[in-house]
Motif scaffolding. Structure first.
Motif: not given
Length: 390
Positions: A87-104, A106-112
């Motif tokens: 899902d993240l890799v389809r987005r436009d910019l790396t800085i817009n492709a990070m998520v935060e889980d329910e525990n706060g 940050v998950i950053d598989p694309l090294n954004a």
């Protein structure tokens, strides 16, 4: 089912900026799962749901495949087997492709995070070129985050330029272009948006009227004009917009500032506004500023009769608030410090207040009728301004 805060909210939180909108991505769920939990489906092209209480958007994780022309020609696949990274890799910019889980966390598989820390706007993959709207979005992000020190990665600029040269931006509708321009006008440095598009050749495609200004030399006798070192009207327009953004957050005023060099005949402003469906308020203010700016800059040398004519032509009698917007836009030819002391503003404001003090009722009571009323009112207003200047 896993739910993550995604995109801009995570980015802005990490930048210590206010988080305005929160979007969520849901991994491992089906539409039936969401509906069963009380979410309301609103997406047509792909499953997007509103939270039953907060009404925030929750989108199922999805992939996209280019299946047609334009920025809407995509086929989306949303299913429980779509991973977070897909899902993240389809987005436009790396800085817009990070998520935060329910525990706060940050998950950053694309090294954004590295690009965020280095203040770099970088596209994620070659699929960026499948959506021409992203060229405008990146330019808008450059304007929005300019004060935070963000710049566009060289390879992303080259890709944006290649997309422009390939004619991809011709697929964008004028209305969609305006949506991006309107969003940009609210940015801290809206002039950066137009500068980026000019540099890659995109401005000539989406806003040719503005692009043409870069071929016209500045001719000014105003030695105090802050823009005297700008070599062409295009650079001057960007400088005017930059100054105006420091003076006002009003979008109509900012639009008028960047449009005011398009000529006293206003044909270019009208053509651009009609094509892009610019709001009437924006268009009308830009036309008035373009037509009257020379008179306003030289207000202190105008005769009382010419000042009354200026008020007539701008409908300052019925719309004094808009006249103040015109004055503020014209003051953008100065830096913020000089604009605060822009002499025509106070001078014309005093003149308008004095002229408005002339009541029409005594003129009617004196027996004047029809066009004579307006003629007598104008004469008395001119007389009042003459006395004020004495």
């Amino acid at each position: 089912m896993q739910i993550y805060l995604v995109g801009g909210a995570v980015r802005d939180k990490l930048l210590s900026l206010p988080v305005k909108d929160k979007d969520f991505v849901v991994v491992g769920a089906t539409p039936a799962d969401m509906l069963e939990q009380g979410y309301q489906q609103v997406g047509k092209d792909f499953p997007v749901f509103l939270h039953p209480s907060t009404k925030q958007e929750y989108a199922l994780a999805r992939t996209e495949r280019k299946s047609g022309s334009g920025y809407t020609g995509f086929t989306c696949y949303a299913a429980p087997d779509v991973t977070l990274e897909q899902d993240l890799v389809r987005r436009d910019l790396t800085i817009n492709a990070m998520v935060e889980d329910e525990n706060g966390q940050v998950i950053d598989p694309l090294n954004a995070r590295a690009d965020l820390d280095n203040r770099v706007l970088r596209h994620i993959s070659a699929s960026f070129s499948e959506d021409p709207l992203r060229v405008l979005r990146v330019a808008r992000f450059a304007a929005r985050f300019h004060r935070q020190g963000f710049t566009i990665a060289d390879e992303t600029l080259l890709l944006m330029q290649a997309m422009t040269q390939a004619g991809d931006l011709a697929e964008l509708t004028p209305e969609r272009v305006w949506q991006e321009v309107e969003k940009t006008l609210s940015a801290a440095n809206p002039e950066v948006f137009f500068k980026v598009l000019k540099d890659i050749g995109a401005l000539a495609v989406i806003l040719p009227e503005l692009d043409n200004l870069f071929d016209l030399a500045v001719i000014s006798s105003d030695e105090d004009n802050d823009d005297k070192n700008n070599s062409n009207l295009g650079l001057q327009a960007l400088s005017l917009l930059k100054n105006t953004a420091l003076l006002s957050s009003n979008l109509a005023i900012r639009f008028a500032a960047v449009m005011q060099n398009l000529g006293e005949q206003q044909a270019n402003i009208k053509a651009l506004a009609k094509r892009c469906k610019v709001p009437n308020e924006h268009r009308d203010l830009a036309i008035l500023v373009s037509a009257q700016q020379a008179h306003i800059h030289n207000a202190l040398t105008l005769t009382p009769a010419a000042i009354i004519s200026l008020f007539d032509n701008t409908d300052a009698w019925r719309k004094p608030e808009r006249f103040q917007q015109i004055l503020l836009t014209c003051s953008s030819s100065k830096s913020k410090q000089l604009a605060d002391a822009y002499q025509p503003t106070q001078y014309l404001t005093n003149m308008l207040n004095t002229a408005c003090d002339i009541a029409v009722q005594p003129i009617i009571a004196a027996g004047f009728r029809g066009p004579e009323i307006k003629q007598q009112l104008t004469l008395q207003r001119i007389s009042a301004l003459t006395a004020l200047r004495a």
